[in-house]
Structures are given as C-alpha cells and as structure tokens.
Design a protein around this motif. Structure first.
Motif, short mmCIF file in Angstrom:
data_model
loop_
_atom_site.label_atom_id
_atom_site.label_comp_id
_atom_site.label_asym_id
_atom_site.label_seq_id
_atom_site.Cartn_x
_atom_site.Cartn_y
_atom_site.Cartn_z
N GLU A 53 0.84 -1.19 0.00
CA GLU A 53 0.00 0.00 0.00
C GLU A 53 0.88 1.25 0.00
OE1 GLU A 53 -3.40 2.06 2.85
OE2 GLU A 53 -2.19 0.41 3.62
N PHE A 54 0.50 2.21 -0.82
CA PHE A 54 1.16 3.51 -0.83
C PHE A 54 0.14 4.57 -0.45
CE2 PHE A 54 3.85 0.99 -3.53
CZ PHE A 54 5.13 1.41 -3.18
N ILE A 55 0.57 5.50 0.38
CA ILE A 55 -0.29 6.61 0.80
C ILE A 55 0.49 7.89 0.53
CG2 ILE A 55 -1.48 7.73 2.72
CD1 ILE A 55 -1.53 4.91 4.06
N THR A 56 -0.16 8.83 -0.15
CA THR A 56 0.46 10.14 -0.32
C THR A 56 -0.33 11.15 0.50
OG1 THR A 56 -0.82 10.70 -2.30
CG2 THR A 56 1.29 9.63 -2.64
N LEU A 57 0.39 12.06 1.10
CA LEU A 57 -0.19 13.16 1.87
C LEU A 57 0.29 14.46 1.24
CD1 LEU A 57 0.70 11.78 5.41
CD2 LEU A 57 -1.54 11.77 4.33
N MET A 58 -0.65 15.21 0.69
CA MET A 58 -0.33 16.50 0.10
C MET A 58 -0.82 17.59 1.03
SD MET A 58 -1.27 15.93 -3.91
CE MET A 58 -0.58 17.51 -4.41
N ALA A 59 0.01 18.58 1.27
CA ALA A 59 -0.34 19.68 2.17
C ALA A 59 -0.58 20.95 1.36
CB ALA A 59 0.77 19.91 3.18
N PHE A 60 -1.67 21.65 1.71
CA PHE A 60 -2.05 22.92 1.08
C PHE A 60 -2.36 23.93 2.18
CE2 PHE A 60 -3.11 19.63 -1.92
CZ PHE A 60 -2.73 20.15 -3.15
N ASP A 61 -2.26 25.20 1.83
CA ASP A 61 -2.58 26.26 2.79
C ASP A 61 -4.05 26.23 3.21
OD1 ASP A 61 -0.02 27.32 2.91
OD2 ASP A 61 -0.38 28.67 1.22
N SER A 62 -4.95 25.93 2.26
CA SER A 62 -6.38 25.95 2.56
C SER A 62 -7.14 25.11 1.53
CB SER A 62 -6.92 27.37 2.54
OG SER A 62 -6.90 27.88 1.22
N LEU A 63 -8.44 24.88 1.76
CA LEU A 63 -9.26 24.18 0.79
C LEU A 63 -9.28 24.90 -0.55
CD1 LEU A 63 -12.36 23.13 2.92
CD2 LEU A 63 -10.68 21.62 1.88
N ARG A 64 -9.30 26.20 -0.51
CA ARG A 64 -9.34 27.00 -1.73
C ARG A 64 -8.16 26.68 -2.65
NH1 ARG A 64 -7.27 32.40 -2.73
NH2 ARG A 64 -6.45 32.24 -0.64
N HIS A 65 -7.02 26.35 -2.06
CA HIS A 65 -5.82 26.12 -2.84
C HIS A 65 -5.70 24.71 -3.38
CE1 HIS A 65 -4.33 29.78 -0.67
NE2 HIS A 65 -4.12 30.07 -1.92
N GLN A 66 -6.54 23.81 -3.00
CA GLN A 66 -6.41 22.45 -3.51
C GLN A 66 -7.51 22.12 -4.53
OE1 GLN A 66 -7.21 19.09 -1.21
NE2 GLN A 66 -8.64 20.10 0.14
N GLY A 67 -8.23 23.10 -4.98
CA GLY A 67 -9.22 22.88 -6.02
C GLY A 67 -10.59 22.47 -5.51
N VAL A 68 -10.78 22.40 -4.20
CA VAL A 68 -12.07 22.04 -3.64
C VAL A 68 -12.92 23.30 -3.53
CG1 VAL A 68 -13.27 21.15 -1.61
CG2 VAL A 68 -11.12 20.11 -2.35
N ARG A 69 -14.11 23.22 -4.05
CA ARG A 69 -14.99 24.39 -4.00
C ARG A 69 -16.02 24.20 -2.91
NH1 ARG A 69 -13.72 27.20 -8.58
NH2 ARG A 69 -12.83 25.95 -10.23
#
Length: 70
Positions: A53-69
């Motif tokens: 199993e591989f798990i990636t964890l991506m960190a962003f400043d906020s929801l707005r910056h990760q493409g989530v509306r």
C-alpha cells in the motif's frame, strides 16, 4: 493547513517500480505545476501479506488552494 490523502496498491513485484514512478515522475510533475498554496507531498509505504500500500499526503494552505470548491 489542509492535507489531501490518496491511497494506491500494487503487488510486491511492482512495488519498487511504483515507488520510483511516484518519486521520479509524478511528484516532480505536481511540484512543477506550482499550484498556489501547495506546501509539500509525502509518501508512505506499507507492506501487507498480499500487496503493498502507498499513501500520499499533500499539504495545502487551505481548501481554496487544492481545487475544492465550497
């Protein structure tokens, strides 16, 4: 800070190649996009009896910056 989690699985025979693909092609491609608010990406690898199993964890400043509306 927001973390986005992704899971992937592969066979033991393919695990080293899969990890290399992530580290050498996929992650640099993500970083090259210079997405505003992107902070980092981490890779975790866990060996199971019948798969890896591989798990990636991506960190962003906020929801707005990760493409989530919202």
């Amino acid at each position: 800070m927001i973390k986005r989690i992704w899971h992937g699985w592969t066979t033991h025979a393919n695990a080293d190649r899969y990890e290399a693909l992530l580290k050498e092609e996929i992650f640099p491609g993500i970083e090259a996009k210079q997405v505003p608010g992107y902070r980092s990406i981490q890779l975790l690898r866990r060996e199971h009896a019948d798969e890896v199993e591989f798990i990636t964890l991506m960190a962003f400043d906020s929801l707005r910056h990760q493409g989530v509306r919202g």
